[in-house]
Design a protein around this motif. Sequence first.
Motif, mmCIF file in Angstrom:
data_model
loop_
_atom_site.group_PDB
_atom_site.id
_atom_site.type_symbol
_atom_site.label_atom_id
_atom_site.label_comp_id
_atom_site.label_asym_id
_atom_site.label_seq_id
_atom_site.Cartn_x
_atom_site.Cartn_y
_atom_site.Cartn_z
ATOM 1 N N PRO A 165 38.349 54.876 143.500
ATOM 2 C CA PRO A 165 39.230 55.160 142.503
ATOM 3 C C PRO A 165 40.347 55.832 142.497
ATOM 4 C CG PRO A 165 37.673 56.891 142.267
ATOM 5 C CD PRO A 165 37.350 56.134 143.252
ATOM 6 N N ASP A 166 41.466 55.278 141.792
ATOM 7 C CA ASP A 166 42.794 56.186 141.799
ATOM 8 C C ASP A 166 42.577 57.349 140.929
ATOM 9 O OD1 ASP A 166 44.309 54.407 143.232
ATOM 10 O OD2 ASP A 166 44.873 53.078 141.321
ATOM 11 N N ARG A 167 41.699 57.301 139.944
ATOM 12 C CA ARG A 167 41.244 58.453 139.069
ATOM 13 C C ARG A 167 40.252 57.950 138.226
ATOM 14 N NH1 ARG A 167 43.920 53.578 136.947
ATOM 15 N NH2 ARG A 167 44.797 54.274 135.125
ATOM 16 N N ILE A 168 39.161 59.014 138.008
ATOM 17 C CA ILE A 168 38.145 58.709 136.894
ATOM 18 C C ILE A 168 38.425 59.678 135.930
ATOM 19 C CG2 ILE A 168 35.780 59.243 136.629
ATOM 20 C CD1 ILE A 168 35.588 59.055 139.836
ATOM 21 N N VAL A 169 38.580 58.930 134.723
ATOM 22 C CA VAL A 169 38.957 59.755 133.279
ATOM 23 C C VAL A 169 37.806 59.940 132.405
ATOM 24 C CG1 VAL A 169 40.270 59.588 131.242
ATOM 25 C CG2 VAL A 169 41.383 58.536 133.338
ATOM 26 N N ILE A 170 37.413 61.336 132.283
ATOM 27 C CA ILE A 170 36.585 61.548 131.479
ATOM 28 C C ILE A 170 36.970 62.252 129.982
ATOM 29 C CG2 ILE A 170 34.254 62.882 131.220
ATOM 30 C CD1 ILE A 170 34.221 62.545 134.432
ATOM 31 N N GLY A 171 36.733 61.712 129.007
ATOM 32 C CA GLY A 171 37.147 62.410 127.661
ATOM 33 C C GLY A 171 35.912 63.126 127.133
ATOM 34 N N LEU A 172 36.086 64.312 126.690
ATOM 35 C CA LEU A 172 34.889 64.795 126.069
ATOM 36 C C LEU A 172 35.321 65.965 125.119
ATOM 37 C CD1 LEU A 172 34.496 67.856 127.708
ATOM 38 C CD2 LEU A 172 33.489 66.392 129.376
ATOM 39 N N ASP A 173 34.755 66.206 124.002
ATOM 40 C CA ASP A 173 35.025 67.324 123.100
ATOM 41 C C ASP A 173 33.962 68.335 122.946
ATOM 42 O OD1 ASP A 173 37.300 65.818 122.272
ATOM 43 O OD2 ASP A 173 36.591 64.867 120.664
ATOM 44 N N ASP A 174 32.873 68.241 123.795
ATOM 45 C CA ASP A 174 31.926 68.956 123.659
ATOM 46 C C ASP A 174 31.483 69.437 125.263
ATOM 47 O OD1 ASP A 174 29.238 70.231 123.872
ATOM 48 O OD2 ASP A 174 28.622 69.228 122.016
#
Length: 439
Positions: A165-174
């Motif tokens: 992948p070009d990037r692996i985006v992981i969005g978390l608030d915890d």
Amino acid sequence: MQITVVGTGYVGLVSGACFADFGHRVICVDLDEQKIAALKAGYTPIFEPGLEQLVASNVAAERLSFSTDLAASVADADVVFIAVGTPSRPGDGHADLSRVYEASTSIAKAVRGFTVVVNKSTVPVGTGDEIERIIRSTSPAADVVVVSNPEFLREGAAINDFKLPDRIVIGLDDERARAPMIEIYRPFHLNQGPLMFTGRRTAELIKYASNAFLAMKITFINEIADLCDRTGANVQEVARGMGLDNRIGTKFLHAGPGYGGSCFPKDTLALAKTGQDHGSPLRLVETTIQVNEQRKHAMGEKIVQAMGGDVQGKTVAVLGLTFKPNTDDVRDAPSIAIIQLLKQAGARIRAFDPQGMTAARTIISDIEYAKDAYDAATSADCLVLVTEWSTFRTLDLKRIKSAMTTAKLVDLRNVFRRSEAEALGFSYHAVGMPGPSAG
């Protein structure tokens, strides 16, 4: 890790198979009993290069399995991925999130112990907040963290995109979700891979913004192609000259009949609706949507004009029905709009596609489907190349011409060389590639 993927569509099946190939134990769940039965029998319901072999090898290694029992599959999972469809909602163009919310409710009822619920479906900003609310209201005692992990898979190259992948985006608030997500993507993390951690809402918007930008890039070069037709310039050379600038790059600068598929049409529309809902209209995206729809019809008109302005009773051979090569996906494909316009103008259509004819038959049934490109060209008054499958790039044009009634070739992907086509006696029409007399 024990991973459960809810949804065995394109994203769910590819992701599940690739996670299993990393060494995780994966259960792919779907309520469609026929689909699960087919997967258990070794049949892959979608065409994606390398996917059938990848699924088979991981099933054989007992790392990948399939089930219709969501509750049992979720109960022992460390991480549950939501990978269900989010099509455009009829009537208003908003993303239809009903399947995402249904999955969230079912997951909430089934989780046992600390569980990371990861949304991989493409959703508007704030959907993760609603998933969390649904889980909390359904099972107040559930110990769950909700994460956004959008996919960036290109149909036809999905396995390579997942593994490189070009990037692996992981969005978390915890922050409790960080370690499990790192463990899932450990092969990349150990190699200093492109893991990008951000807030959940930011991750959701990254996906939409990325697709909208690429859609705008396609639409821009298509409008430049129209200008090239009028001025005598060469769009391929214009695109190359632009792409050599590292700030621009060469990808998605190929003139053609417009974008289609399962992502760009619905995602640009959903992003535009999100902007309107938040009082921040995205005028470039809105215009991109309008221009792309007009583009498909303009290509139909281009074919009519190439045939002298009248196609009544004439046969048009259409090569390529999928929105791009190496897929069987015909959703919002330019070919569909083009064929419909030609039919309305009175043309008879004979079409061929290496993988897309089964799906196309569910949308357009009253045309003739050929057994190959040469069969499609037989007695045709015009041959139109819509999708640039590699098998079409090596066609014997001399044989094609001998099969046709009239030697007209409309190349909507600029695959063939004008000099070669005209040397064989074709009347050749391309996109943004004017003939010697243009200008």
